[in-house]
Design an enzyme around this catalytic site. Structure first.
Site, PDB file in Angstrom:
ATOM      1  N   ARG A  52     -35.525  53.729 -34.603  1.00 56.88           N
ATOM      2  CA  ARG A  52     -35.615  54.028 -36.021  1.00 56.88           C
ATOM      3  C   ARG A  52     -34.323  53.771 -36.788  1.00 56.88           C
ATOM      4  O   ARG A  52     -34.323  53.132 -37.839  1.00 56.88           O
ATOM      5  CB  ARG A  52     -35.982  55.503 -36.281  1.00 56.88           C
ATOM      6  CG  ARG A  52     -37.450  55.790 -36.313  1.00 56.88           C
ATOM      7  CD  ARG A  52     -37.672  57.159 -35.762  1.00 56.88           C
ATOM      8  NE  ARG A  52     -37.252  57.135 -34.392  1.00 56.88           N
ATOM      9  CZ  ARG A  52     -38.031  56.690 -33.387  1.00 56.88           C
ATOM     10  NH1 ARG A  52     -39.249  56.318 -33.623  1.00 56.88           N
ATOM     11  NH2 ARG A  52     -37.575  56.653 -32.153  1.00 56.88           N
ATOM     12  N   THR A  53     -33.225  54.315 -36.278  1.00 50.20           N
ATOM     13  CA  THR A  53     -32.005  54.282 -37.081  1.00 50.20           C
ATOM     14  C   THR A  53     -31.536  52.838 -37.270  1.00 50.20           C
ATOM     15  O   THR A  53     -31.271  52.404 -38.400  1.00 50.20           O
ATOM     16  CB  THR A  53     -30.911  55.138 -36.409  1.00 50.20           C
ATOM     17  OG1 THR A  53     -31.473  56.403 -36.097  1.00 50.20           O
ATOM     18  CG2 THR A  53     -29.724  55.315 -37.326  1.00 50.20           C
ATOM     19  N   LYS A  81     -15.875  44.764 -21.993  1.00 45.46           N
ATOM     20  CA  LYS A  81     -14.612  44.237 -21.443  1.00 45.46           C
ATOM     21  C   LYS A  81     -13.470  45.194 -21.707  1.00 45.46           C
ATOM     22  O   LYS A  81     -12.313  44.878 -21.445  1.00 45.46           O
ATOM     23  CB  LYS A  81     -14.305  42.886 -22.096  1.00 45.46           C
ATOM     24  CG  LYS A  81     -15.351  41.838 -21.891  1.00 45.46           C
ATOM     25  CD  LYS A  81     -14.958  40.565 -22.656  1.00 45.46           C
ATOM     26  CE  LYS A  81     -16.179  39.847 -23.183  1.00 45.46           C
ATOM     27  NZ  LYS A  81     -15.839  38.971 -24.302  1.00 45.46           N
ATOM     28  N   ARG A 102     -23.542  53.653 -34.081  1.00 43.93           N
ATOM     29  CA  ARG A 102     -23.996  54.729 -33.186  1.00 43.93           C
ATOM     30  C   ARG A 102     -23.192  54.638 -31.898  1.00 43.93           C
ATOM     31  O   ARG A 102     -22.982  53.541 -31.378  1.00 43.93           O
ATOM     32  CB  ARG A 102     -25.484  54.611 -32.883  1.00 43.93           C
ATOM     33  CG  ARG A 102     -25.911  55.564 -31.769  1.00 43.93           C
ATOM     34  CD  ARG A 102     -27.399  55.654 -31.628  1.00 43.93           C
ATOM     35  NE  ARG A 102     -27.991  56.375 -32.737  1.00 43.93           N
ATOM     36  CZ  ARG A 102     -29.275  56.755 -32.771  1.00 43.93           C
ATOM     37  NH1 ARG A 102     -30.075  56.473 -31.754  1.00 43.93           N
ATOM     38  NH2 ARG A 102     -29.745  57.410 -33.792  1.00 43.93           N
TER      39      ARG A 102
HETATM   40  N1   CP Z   1     -34.374  59.597 -35.105  1.00 42.98           N
HETATM   41  C1   CP Z   1     -33.604  58.688 -34.452  1.00 42.98           C
HETATM   42  O1   CP Z   1     -32.365  58.711 -34.503  1.00 42.98           O
HETATM   43  O2   CP Z   1     -34.325  57.773 -33.759  1.00 42.98           O
HETATM   44  P1   CP Z   1     -33.701  56.568 -32.931  1.00 42.98           P
HETATM   45  O3   CP Z   1     -32.907  57.177 -31.778  1.00 42.98           O
HETATM   46  O4   CP Z   1     -34.856  55.748 -32.492  1.00 42.98           O
HETATM   47  O5   CP Z   1     -32.760  55.833 -33.854  1.00 42.98           O
END
Ligand code: CP
Length: 308
Positions: A52-53, A81, A102
């Protein structure tokens, strides 16, 4: 001014309100924003899995007429690396206008922001924060409940490792007359800092319970979460706790007609698929709102950076 988003608390209540209003305007009139980011680029740097994110960020930038680049796996980047996040973002600052990152390590996107020449958005850092999920949750609540104040919110599942829960609580305590019921096994209760520094310090009404059925009739919103397997130290504990709560049709019968069920997704077993057709189950709608709120965030940060 170069501005990043690490935590939803980086935004004042007024800024949050403006952002959600913009997201709503984009939702109502998407064509008006179809070229708003023409020739601008979003880098998605994902060192941890996501559906999603990452895809909603990419969809958001494409919807704004911009372009996307990035990686979705640390092993396909030079992190494999040994490159530091600081060096990576220095380089990406020359390739893109804004970055969503992320990372499994808490604070990694913050380190990136210290070395970036472009806005950096925390797209989830370990068990710490996930501000754009919180923006998505807030947009869902505002769109479907019309307000934040006066709500009783049940948070159910893995409240220890669930970063979306931590961010949502921090955001919601800024509104009047909000009540929480925390529903979790003992081992997965909310962290002490959240209890002490956020709930107690703000004199928030909350209780912690172990049985979902007992509290369902009291809730305006039920926020379900999955047990976060990737943050457990051993598989045995995960297996013992993973099915602590399963929302099914029989439990939904105990709830108000207007109680909303939210879930940041992905779902594992904690919501039975038989609940999906219940009009109170809004988790897929919630995932859709995530695109609009990320469009609003990209626009806002690029404008503040003077890029647009
Ligand atoms: N809600 C959410 O962060 O989903 P993902 O881990 O799929 O990005």
């Amino acid at each position: 001014m170069l501005r990043h988003l690490m935590n939803v608390m980086d935004l004042s209540v007024q800024e949050l309100d403006e952002l959600l209003t913009l997201a709503n305007q984009i939702y109502e009139n998407p064509d008006d924003y179809a070229d708003a980011c023409h020739r601008k680029k979003l880098a998605t740097c994902f060192y941890e899995p996501s559906t999603r994110t990452r895809l909603s960020f990419e969809s958001a930038m494409l919807n704004l007429g911009g372009q996307i680049l990035g990686f979705d796996d640390a092993d396909s980047s030079s992190a494999a690396k040994g490159e530091s996040v600081a060096d990576t973002i220095r380089v990406i600052s020359s390739y893109a206008d804004i970055c969503a990152m992320r990372h499994p390590k808490e604070g990694a996107p913050y380190v990136a922001s210290l070395h970036a020449r472009i806005p950096v958005i925390n797209a989830g850092d370990g068990g710490h924060n996930h501000p754009t999920q919180t923006l998505t949750d807030l947009m869902t609540i505002r769109m479907l409940k019309g307000q934040f104040s006066g709500l009783t919110i049940g948070l159910c599942g893995d409240l220890k490792f669930g970063r979306t829960v931590h961010s949502l609580v921090e955001a919601m305590v800024r509104y009047p007359d909000v009540h929480f019921i925390m529903i979790s096994p003992d081992e997965l209760r909310i962290p002490d800092y959240l209890r002490r520094d956020i709930l107690d310090r703000n004199l928030i009404d909350y209780k912690e319970v172990g049985v979902l059925e007992d509290v369902l009739p009291k809730l305006d919103i039920l926020y379900m979460t999955r047990v976060q397997r990737e943050r457990f130290f051993n598989e045995e504990d995960y297996i013992r706790l993973k099915d602590s709560f399963i929302l099914d049709k029989a439990k939904m019968d105990l709830a108000h007609d207007d109680m909303l069920v939210l879930h940041p997704l992905p779902r594992v077993n904690e919501i039975s698929t038989e609940v999906d057709d219940d009009p109170r189950a809004v988790y897929f709608k919630q995932a859709k709102f995530g695109v609009y709120v990320r469009m609003a965030l990209i626009l806002t940060l690029l404008k503040e950076a003077g890029t647009l």
